[in-house]
Motif scaffolding. Structure first.
Motif, short mmCIF file in Angstrom:
data_model
loop_
_atom_site.label_atom_id
_atom_site.label_comp_id
_atom_site.label_asym_id
_atom_site.label_seq_id
_atom_site.Cartn_x
_atom_site.Cartn_y
_atom_site.Cartn_z
N LYS A 106 3.73 7.37 -9.42
CA LYS A 106 5.16 7.15 -9.93
C LYS A 106 6.23 7.00 -8.69
N ILE A 107 5.73 7.61 -7.65
CA ILE A 107 6.73 7.24 -6.36
C ILE A 107 6.52 5.73 -5.79
N PHE A 108 5.07 5.41 -5.92
CA PHE A 108 4.74 4.06 -5.36
C PHE A 108 5.38 3.20 -5.97
N MET A 109 5.36 3.25 -7.58
CA MET A 109 5.86 2.22 -8.56
C MET A 109 7.57 2.23 -8.25
N SER A 110 8.18 3.38 -8.05
CA SER A 110 9.48 3.33 -7.65
C SER A 110 9.94 2.72 -6.56
N VAL A 125 0.80 -1.15 0.07
CA VAL A 125 0.04 0.09 -0.19
C VAL A 125 0.91 1.25 0.11
N SER A 126 0.32 2.19 -0.64
CA SER A 126 1.00 3.37 -0.77
C SER A 126 0.10 4.45 0.57
N ILE A 127 0.98 4.97 1.34
CA ILE A 127 0.19 5.65 2.51
C ILE A 127 0.59 7.11 2.20
N ALA A 128 -0.45 7.90 2.33
CA ALA A 128 -0.35 9.49 2.35
C ALA A 128 -0.87 9.94 3.50
N GLY A 129 0.02 10.54 4.40
CA GLY A 129 -0.69 11.07 5.78
C GLY A 129 -0.98 9.93 6.63
N ASP A 130 -2.11 9.50 6.78
CA ASP A 130 -2.60 8.52 7.76
C ASP A 130 -3.53 7.69 6.76
N LYS A 131 -3.81 7.74 5.55
CA LYS A 131 -4.58 7.01 4.55
C LYS A 131 -4.11 6.14 3.58
N VAL A 132 -4.50 4.98 3.32
CA VAL A 132 -4.29 4.07 2.29
C VAL A 132 -4.55 4.89 1.06
N ALA A 133 -3.59 5.26 0.20
CA ALA A 133 -3.74 5.81 -1.02
C ALA A 133 -3.65 5.27 -2.31
N GLY A 134 -3.24 4.03 -2.04
CA GLY A 134 -3.03 3.02 -3.43
C GLY A 134 -2.48 1.82 -2.99
N THR A 167 1.21 5.18 -19.42
CA THR A 167 2.22 6.47 -19.30
C THR A 167 2.92 6.12 -17.91
N LEU A 168 2.25 5.82 -16.78
CA LEU A 168 2.82 5.34 -15.37
C LEU A 168 4.28 4.58 -15.81
N VAL A 169 3.72 3.44 -16.51
CA VAL A 169 4.99 2.40 -16.54
C VAL A 169 6.12 3.14 -17.55
N GLU A 170 5.70 3.73 -18.45
CA GLU A 170 6.70 4.42 -19.25
C GLU A 170 7.49 5.50 -18.42
N HIS A 171 6.77 6.25 -17.72
CA HIS A 171 7.60 7.34 -16.93
C HIS A 171 8.48 6.53 -16.07
N ASN A 172 8.25 5.29 -15.61
CA ASN A 172 9.12 4.39 -14.70
C ASN A 172 10.12 3.87 -15.38
N GLY A 173 10.17 3.88 -16.58
CA GLY A 173 11.53 3.30 -17.36
C GLY A 173 11.07 2.04 -18.04
N PHE A 174 9.94 1.44 -17.99
CA PHE A 174 9.61 0.35 -18.42
C PHE A 174 9.69 0.38 -20.19
N SER A 175 9.83 -0.64 -21.09
CA SER A 175 9.80 -0.51 -22.22
C SER A 175 8.76 -1.54 -22.82
N ARG A 229 -3.27 0.35 -8.27
CA ARG A 229 -4.52 1.58 -8.50
C ARG A 229 -4.38 2.28 -7.26
N PHE A 230 -4.89 3.80 -7.43
CA PHE A 230 -4.66 4.83 -6.64
C PHE A 230 -6.10 5.34 -6.33
N SER A 231 -6.52 5.77 -5.24
CA SER A 231 -7.51 6.15 -4.93
C SER A 231 -7.82 7.62 -5.79
N SER A 232 -8.90 7.78 -6.29
CA SER A 232 -9.26 9.12 -6.97
C SER A 232 -9.11 10.26 -6.08
N ASN A 233 -9.12 10.22 -4.66
CA ASN A 233 -8.69 11.25 -3.77
C ASN A 233 -7.18 11.69 -3.94
#
Length: 171
Positions: A110-114, A56-65, A141-149, A98-102
């Motif tokens: 991008k940070i989460f993938m990294s 999970v990606s945490i932003a503040g105290d919320k599960v964001a992704g 777009t996300l995978v290409e921005h993280n260097g995937f081919s 996946r990320f929450s629309s919030n």
């Protein structure tokens, strides 16, 4: 706001399922048939958590992704209309990201993938694979921005629409 990545816990399941439901609505509204047949469901996500493949990606105290990072051979990647650049070394497949629309539009995906790649890299994995539907432009777009081919087309277990764009990252 503090932002970090950690293994998903059973206590995160309800929030993860809200994010998955939100993602299904987004995909449907964008015209994509991806995730419109009941997948992924609570059982799939719980399996990710129990096998310690769910993050999970945490932003503040919320599960964001949410995403699953699974080291080992992916059966649907055995045949590709194209080619993998490195088919001999172990790899990690990233699924169900996946990320929450919030939290969309904040650069967190991008940070989460990294972060997931970094955690797997620290565990000795140097190759990464991911696939997505041809209509899922945000994921492309996300995978290409993280260097995937882009590597070709694989067939997933979706009977109605099995073609998926496959990507690879070798470090």
């Amino acid at each position: 706001m503090q932002k970090y990545t950690r293994l998903a816990k059973k206590d995160d399941l309800s929030e993860i399922m809200r994010i998955i439901a939100d993602a299904k609505d987004f995909l449907k509204a964008s015209g994509s048939p991806q995730w419109q047949n009941g997948y992924p469901n609570e059982s799939v996500i719980m399996d990710d958590i129990e096998k310690q493949n769910g993050y999970v990606s945490i932003a503040g105290d919320k599960v964001a992704g949410f995403a699953a990072a699974i080291a080992g051979s992916e059966p649907t990647y055995q045949t590709i209309d194209g080619s993998w650049s490195d088919d001999n070394d172990p790899y990690c497949t990233i699924h169900r990201i996946r990320f929450s629309s919030n939290f969309q539009g904040q650069g967190l995906a991008k940070i989460f993938m990294s972060n997931i790649i970094s955690l797997q890299y620290a565990a000795g994995i140097r190759n990464f694979r991911i696939d997505t539907h041809c209509l899922n432009v945000p994921m492309q777009t996300l995978v290409e921005h993280n260097g995937f081919s882009y590597r070709g087309i694989i067939q997933c277990n979706d009977k109605e629409d099995p073609d998926r764009l496959a990507y690879e990252l070798n470090l």
